[in-house]
Design an enzyme around this catalytic site. Sequence first.
Site: not given
Ligand code: PMV
Length: 304
Positions: A89, A94-95, A136
Site C-alpha cells: 500500500g 501513483a509512483a 499519493d
Molecule cells: O490505501 P492507500 O494507501 O492508497 O490510501 C488511500 C487513502 C484514501 O484517503 C482512503 C484514498 C485517497 O485517494 O485519498
Amino acid sequence: MITVSAPGKLLLMGEHAVVYGRPCIVTAVNARLSVSVEKRRDSGVVIDAPQVSDTKFVSRAIETVRARWKEEVSGITVHTKSEFSSSFGFGSSAAVTVAMVFALREFLGKKGTPGEIFELSYKTTKEVQRGGSGFDVAAATWGGALYYKNEGEVVEPMAVPPPPIIIGYTGVKADTMTIVRDVGKKRDSEPQKVERIFDAIGKLVEEARMHMGEGDWERVGKLFDFNQEYLRDLGVSSEKLEALILAAKNAGAWGAKLSGAGGSDCMIAITPQDRRQAVEKAIVAAGGEVLRFSLNAEGVRRDA
Ligand code: PMV
C-alpha cells in the site's frame, strides 16, 4: 536510455477525509519505483513490468503524454522495477505513473514544472481507477513531507524532521478503491454522521501539523490515537490492524493508527526512541512484519 525513479508514500493522517476536501499529511518513503525508457529499432511500444500486476497506468501515461505534447510516443521499450512490493500500500500505481510521465517528458526533450507532472499524472490515475484524492501522486512528485488538500489545490512542503515512526505490515493486501467506495456508501446513508467524522479528522490533521512543526511527537501520537478512533467509526479498520495497534501501544508507543485506506496494509506507531525495540518486537509477536524505510524521501528524479 532514460531512467527515472519516484518514491512510494506513507499516509500519516487524514485518510478518507482527504477524498472529501479535508487535508492530509503524507510523507515519501525511500522505497523507489524506477522506469527506464529505451529506444527500439521498430515503431512498437513494449512494456516490460514483471512486478506490476497490471500495466494500465503505464499505458495510460503514454496516452496522456501523447495528448499533452501532440507527439507520437512510439519505438520504445519501457522497463519498470520496484524496490517495494505493491502489496504494502505504498502507492506503486501513483509512483509508476509519475515516473513514467517524467521519463516520457525527458524522452521528448520537453521541460516543465513539477506542478505539470502532478497534473498529468493525477489525470492519468483518475482515468484508470476513478476516484482517489491524488495525495499519493503529490508525494511521488514532490517528495518530502506534504500537507495536501483538495485534489492538489493546496500542496505545502512541511519542513519537519521525519517522525519517529515504526511501520507494521499486516501481511494482507487491501483493495483501496473498494474501501473508498464503501465509505462513500456510508456517507450516502448517514451523511451528517460521516461529514462530522471528516470534519473532526480534518481538525486533527491541522493540530498535528502544528505539533509536528514543534517536534512534539508525544502529542502527535495522541492525535494518531484520536484519528484511529474515527477510522474505526468509519468501519475501515480490521482485526489484524487492531491487533498490531494494540500491541504497539502496550509496548510503549505514544500512539498508533492504520495508514492508507484501511482494511489491511500497514499500521504506523509513533514511538519514543527508548521503546523502539520493544514496539517492533510486539508488532512481530502480534503477527506483523516491521518495514524499515526512511521517510521524507526525494520526489521524482532522473537517475540516468
Ligand atoms: O490505501 P492507500 O494507501 O492508497 O490510501 C488511500 C487513502 C484514501 O484517503 C482512503 C484514498 C485517497 O485517494 O485519498
